[in-house]
Design an enzyme around this catalytic site. Sequence first.
Site, short mmCIF file in Angstrom:
data_model
loop_
_atom_site.label_atom_id
_atom_site.label_comp_id
_atom_site.label_asym_id
_atom_site.label_seq_id
_atom_site.Cartn_x
_atom_site.Cartn_y
_atom_site.Cartn_z
N CYS A 89 0.87 -1.18 0.00
CA CYS A 89 0.00 0.00 0.00
C CYS A 89 0.90 1.23 0.00
O CYS A 89 1.86 1.28 0.77
CB CYS A 89 -0.88 -0.02 1.25
SG CYS A 89 -2.00 1.39 1.37
N HIS A 131 -9.12 -3.69 -2.09
CA HIS A 131 -8.13 -2.93 -1.32
C HIS A 131 -8.51 -1.44 -1.29
O HIS A 131 -8.50 -0.81 -0.23
CB HIS A 131 -6.74 -3.14 -1.96
CG HIS A 131 -5.63 -2.37 -1.32
ND1 HIS A 131 -4.53 -2.99 -0.76
CD2 HIS A 131 -5.42 -1.04 -1.17
CE1 HIS A 131 -3.72 -2.06 -0.27
NE2 HIS A 131 -4.23 -0.86 -0.52
N GLU A 132 -8.88 -0.91 -2.46
CA GLU A 132 -9.20 0.52 -2.54
C GLU A 132 -10.53 0.84 -1.84
O GLU A 132 -10.66 1.88 -1.19
CB GLU A 132 -9.22 1.02 -3.98
CG GLU A 132 -7.92 0.82 -4.76
CD GLU A 132 -6.66 1.22 -4.01
OE1 GLU A 132 -6.71 2.16 -3.19
OE2 GLU A 132 -5.62 0.57 -4.23
N HIS A 135 -10.05 1.23 1.74
CA HIS A 135 -9.56 2.58 2.11
C HIS A 135 -10.73 3.53 2.39
O HIS A 135 -10.65 4.36 3.28
CB HIS A 135 -8.72 3.18 0.98
CG HIS A 135 -7.26 2.79 1.02
ND1 HIS A 135 -6.43 3.13 2.06
CD2 HIS A 135 -6.48 2.11 0.14
CE1 HIS A 135 -5.21 2.67 1.82
NE2 HIS A 135 -5.21 2.04 0.66
#
Length: 166
Positions: A89, A131-132, A135
């Site tokens: 990341c 993953h995004e 966030h």
Amino acid sequence: MASLEITIYPNPILAKKAEAVGDVTPGIKELMPQMVFAMQENDGIGLAAPQVNVSKRIIVIQDGEEVKTYINPRIIHKSREKHLDEEGCLSLPGIFFDVRRPSSIEVEVQTPEGKLVKIKAEGLTARILQHEIDHLEGKLIINRIPFWRRWKLREQLQELKNYAIR
Ligand code: CO
């Protein structure tokens, strides 16, 4: 184009749930290509707005040869099958480890043009999307691993914390 600065752990914006985007304002129109630029400048394959200090639900991803920008992405289906693969990341420089995630997903997103579309993704693209989207929920990869594995990373995480307060 000047590259936006990447927010690094433990910046509190990374732990915050990002706000939904209503209208695509001129500011957001300007932000999206800047995020793409920042992702590429930093050799990333995905970037979420909180990583450039904007707490809004916008992500950019490298999807094969193409770069995609998605607004208000929402996972609507996850496969039961999961896969373990290494992730890093940009907000956790130098830290890489395996994360288990559903191997395919379906996501509903808004395009920059304002269209609502459903996307099926698998493999690396599914992984980047998850993953995004994490966030946007204030979640980092270190929140996706068992405590004992996070404990093994304590020195590296402490280094980032020390760097932040310097
Ligand atoms: Co990340």
